[in-house]
Scaffold this active site. Structure first.
Site, PDB file in Angstrom:
ATOM      1  N   TYR A  58     -54.768  67.879 -47.373  1.00 22.98           N
ATOM      2  CA  TYR A  58     -54.409  67.983 -48.997  1.00 22.98           C
ATOM      3  C   TYR A  58     -54.046  66.792 -49.662  1.00 22.98           C
ATOM      4  O   TYR A  58     -53.017  66.030 -49.222  1.00 22.98           O
ATOM      5  CB  TYR A  58     -53.215  69.114 -48.975  1.00 22.98           C
ATOM      6  CG  TYR A  58     -53.600  70.533 -48.384  1.00 22.98           C
ATOM      7  CD1 TYR A  58     -55.155  70.795 -48.032  1.00 22.98           C
ATOM      8  CD2 TYR A  58     -52.742  71.439 -48.105  1.00 22.98           C
ATOM      9  CE1 TYR A  58     -55.477  72.148 -47.858  1.00 22.98           C
ATOM     10  CE2 TYR A  58     -53.160  72.758 -47.581  1.00 22.98           C
ATOM     11  CZ  TYR A  58     -54.352  73.087 -47.541  1.00 22.98           C
ATOM     12  OH  TYR A  58     -54.761  74.255 -46.944  1.00 22.98           O
ATOM     13  N   GLY A 210     -57.583  81.778 -58.508  1.00 23.11           N
ATOM     14  CA  GLY A 210     -56.967  81.848 -59.993  1.00 23.11           C
ATOM     15  C   GLY A 210     -57.936  82.930 -60.653  1.00 23.11           C
ATOM     16  O   GLY A 210     -57.527  83.599 -61.682  1.00 23.11           O
TER      17      GLY A 210
HETATM   18  N1  LIG Z   1     -56.306  77.317 -44.465  1.00 14.45           N
HETATM   19  C1  LIG Z   1     -57.155  77.121 -45.468  1.00 14.45           C
HETATM   20  O1  LIG Z   1     -58.622  76.912 -45.342  1.00 14.45           O
HETATM   21  C2  LIG Z   1     -56.716  77.222 -46.829  1.00 14.45           C
HETATM   22  C3  LIG Z   1     -57.637  77.451 -48.047  1.00 14.45           C
HETATM   23  C4  LIG Z   1     -57.342  77.273 -49.325  1.00 14.45           C
HETATM   24  C5  LIG Z   1     -55.965  77.274 -49.325  1.00 14.45           C
HETATM   25  N2  LIG Z   1     -54.994  77.294 -48.542  1.00 14.45           N
HETATM   26  C6  LIG Z   1     -53.521  77.232 -48.789  1.00 14.45           C
HETATM   27  O2  LIG Z   1     -53.457  78.547 -49.547  1.00 14.45           O
HETATM   28  C7  LIG Z   1     -52.606  77.967 -50.838  1.00 14.45           C
HETATM   29  C8  LIG Z   1     -53.128  78.622 -52.018  1.00 14.45           C
HETATM   30  O3  LIG Z   1     -54.473  78.881 -52.108  1.00 14.45           O
HETATM   31  P1  LIG Z   1     -55.322  78.792 -53.378  1.00 14.45           P
HETATM   32  O4  LIG Z   1     -54.565  77.684 -54.281  1.00 14.45           O
HETATM   33  O5  LIG Z   1     -56.611  79.263 -53.352  1.00 14.45           O
HETATM   34  O6  LIG Z   1     -54.261  80.224 -53.960  1.00 14.45           O
HETATM   35  P2  LIG Z   1     -54.645  81.290 -55.325  1.00 14.45           P
HETATM   36  O7  LIG Z   1     -53.128  81.741 -55.504  1.00 14.45           O
HETATM   37  O8  LIG Z   1     -55.648  82.092 -55.117  1.00 14.45           O
HETATM   38  O9  LIG Z   1     -54.996  80.299 -56.464  1.00 14.45           O
HETATM   39  C9  LIG Z   1     -54.253  79.380 -57.044  1.00 14.45           C
HETATM   40  C10 LIG Z   1     -54.635  79.032 -58.365  1.00 14.45           C
HETATM   41  O10 LIG Z   1     -54.879  80.082 -59.383  1.00 14.45           O
HETATM   42  C11 LIG Z   1     -54.374  79.346 -60.472  1.00 14.45           C
HETATM   43  N3  LIG Z   1     -53.463  80.190 -61.007  1.00 14.45           N
HETATM   44  C12 LIG Z   1     -51.922  80.587 -60.485  1.00 14.45           C
HETATM   45  N4  LIG Z   1     -51.159  81.119 -60.909  1.00 14.45           N
HETATM   46  C13 LIG Z   1     -51.714  81.227 -62.336  1.00 14.45           C
HETATM   47  C14 LIG Z   1     -51.341  81.618 -63.419  1.00 14.45           C
HETATM   48  N5  LIG Z   1     -50.131  82.279 -63.546  1.00 14.45           N
HETATM   49  N6  LIG Z   1     -51.880  81.673 -64.556  1.00 14.45           N
HETATM   50  C15 LIG Z   1     -53.335  81.257 -64.440  1.00 14.45           C
HETATM   51  N7  LIG Z   1     -53.711  80.551 -63.387  1.00 14.45           N
HETATM   52  C16 LIG Z   1     -53.116  80.689 -62.186  1.00 14.45           C
HETATM   53  C17 LIG Z   1     -54.350  77.914 -60.576  1.00 14.45           C
HETATM   54  O11 LIG Z   1     -55.746  77.533 -60.878  1.00 14.45           O
HETATM   55  P3  LIG Z   1     -55.913  76.406 -61.881  1.00 14.45           P
HETATM   56  O12 LIG Z   1     -55.943  75.059 -61.215  1.00 14.45           O
HETATM   57  O13 LIG Z   1     -57.509  76.630 -62.199  1.00 14.45           O
HETATM   58  O14 LIG Z   1     -55.033  76.579 -62.963  1.00 14.45           O
HETATM   59  C18 LIG Z   1     -54.060  77.754 -59.039  1.00 14.45           C
HETATM   60  O15 LIG Z   1     -54.337  76.518 -58.633  1.00 14.45           O
HETATM   61  C19 LIG Z   1     -53.127  76.442 -50.990  1.00 14.45           C
HETATM   62  O16 LIG Z   1     -52.123  75.692 -51.804  1.00 14.45           O
HETATM   63  C20 LIG Z   1     -53.008  75.958 -49.513  1.00 14.45           C
HETATM   64  O17 LIG Z   1     -51.611  75.858 -48.942  1.00 14.45           O
HETATM   65  C21 LIG Z   1     -55.477  77.143 -47.001  1.00 14.45           C
END
Ligand SMILES: NC(=O)c1ccc[n+]([C@@H]2O[C@H](COP(=O)([O-])OP(=O)(O)OC[C@H]3O[C@@H](n4cnc5c(N)ncnc54)[C@H](OP(=O)(O)O)[C@@H]3O)[C@@H](O)[C@H]2O)c1
Length: 321
Positions: A58, A210
């Protein structure tokens, strides 16, 4: 924030929301500047959060450096889950990436250094590299536990039969999967397997990166419009899920994203919340205050239903409930 036991075997109490850090840092060209990332980490901790999900890859190691700064002097208060496979380098050599022991050893030494700690709470390969044998992964992880560098092992992005084979050989305490209202296929094999082995199940992308906030239907731009061409567009199923989520959000006086997180919590899975801004974090943290009733959960289950496939469909007709 409430605390729940992580899986049925560890006895480890963890906050019900895990903070994911893939967007905290900007070395990859998209994410939060390091100073703001520290503010997000502090706000999460102030709310009672104690579980941070990171990976060496990351932001090419930047996230681990930031978390290392943040947990300095209070390291033992936090559960740190980190991962290897991809390396922290933008362009790693073949000897530095993958799940083989050479990459594992280099990766953990790098993670310990960046996190400024001498142990990792939960360590896992980031995904199945398709090459390294399960035996090699088992031995490598076991050695790290024996050496005291790792407390608990876990797996991310493995087929259930491979994860079960590893968990049959050594204790595996954690499973990391993609799971949300759009993507429920982990219910076929992975989640039942996690329960069978007593693993703590944590899911990434609980908001479908998101999409489930509903912001794209209001014309917003974000990660999905920037990184995944068409990733924000709605097919018929997506539209129905977003409509229902929005409707329930009105009923419980919350936002669509909070409803999506509350639904994950109702499944006994730990959501890894991905906040790029402080406002994202604050909205997501409030999801724990929402209480969905049985009818609302059933409507969300129904609208997001998917085909379980063989043998589950067959077994549903021959097994007694
Ligand atoms: N093991 C794996 O392969 C793997 C893969 C993916 C993630 N992860 C882990 O899981 C965590 C979460 O994954 P994710 O980032 O995909 O989770 P998510 O919660 O599905 O998406 C987060 C994104 O949603 C948007 N968001 C969040 N809150 C918001 C709000 N209140 N209003 C508007 N947009 C909002 C933002 O996007 P914008 O940037 O577009 O604003 C943010 O970057 C990562 O940080 C990582 O630690 C692991």
């Amino acid at each position: 924030m409430k605390y729940k036991l992580f899986g049925s075997k560890t006895g480890l109490p963890v906050s019900e929301l895990i903070l994911g850090g893939s967007q905290l840092g900007d070395r990859r060209g998209y994410g939060t500047a390091a100073r703001d990332a520290l503010q997000i980490l502090a706000a999460y901790a102030d709310a009672g959060g104690n579980y941070i999900d990171v990976s060496d890859t990351y932001q090419f190691g930047e996230l681990e450096e930031t978390v290392g700064k943040f947990i300095d002097h209070k390291r033992d208060d936090f559960i740190i889950c980190t991962k290897y496979t991809r390396s922290s380098q933008p362009d790693p050599s073949v000897a530095n990436a993958g799940n083989h022991r050479k990459a594992m050893r280099q990766a953990i030494e790098g993670s310990l250094k960046r996190l400024k700690t001498d142990y990792i709470d939960i360590y896992m390969p980031h995904f199945d590299d398709g090459v390294t044998t399960l035996e090699e992964i088992v031995r490598g992880l076991e050695d790290l536990v024996t050496a005291g560098k790792v407390l608990y092992t876990g797996l991310a992005n493995f087929a259930a039969w491979k994860a079960a084979s590893i968990a049959g050989a050594i204790p595996v305490s954690a499973l990391q999967i993609e799971y949300n209202l759009m993507q429920r296929t982990a219910e076929r094999e992975l989640l039942p397997m996690a329960e069978h082995f007593g693993m703590g199940a944590m899911c990434y992308s609980p908001l479908a990166a998101g999409l489930l906030t509903g912001k794209y239907r209001k014309g917003a731009s974000g990660r999905l419009t920037l990184s995944t061409p068409g990733g924000h567009l709605e097919d018929e199923r997506t539209k129905m899920i977003l409509d229902q989520t929005e409707q329930i959000a009105k009923e419980v006086d919350s936002t669509s994203g909070q409803v999506a997180l509350a639904w994950v919590l109702s499944k006994g899975v730990f959501p890894i919340i991905g906040a790029r801004t402080l406002a994202h974090l604050e909205t997501s943290l409030s999801a724990v205050d929402i209480s969905l009733n049985a009818d609302q959960i059933m409507r969300l289950n129904q609208i997001s239903t998917f085909s379980m496939g063989f043998p589950h469909d067959l077994l549903a007709t021959v097994q007694q409930k």
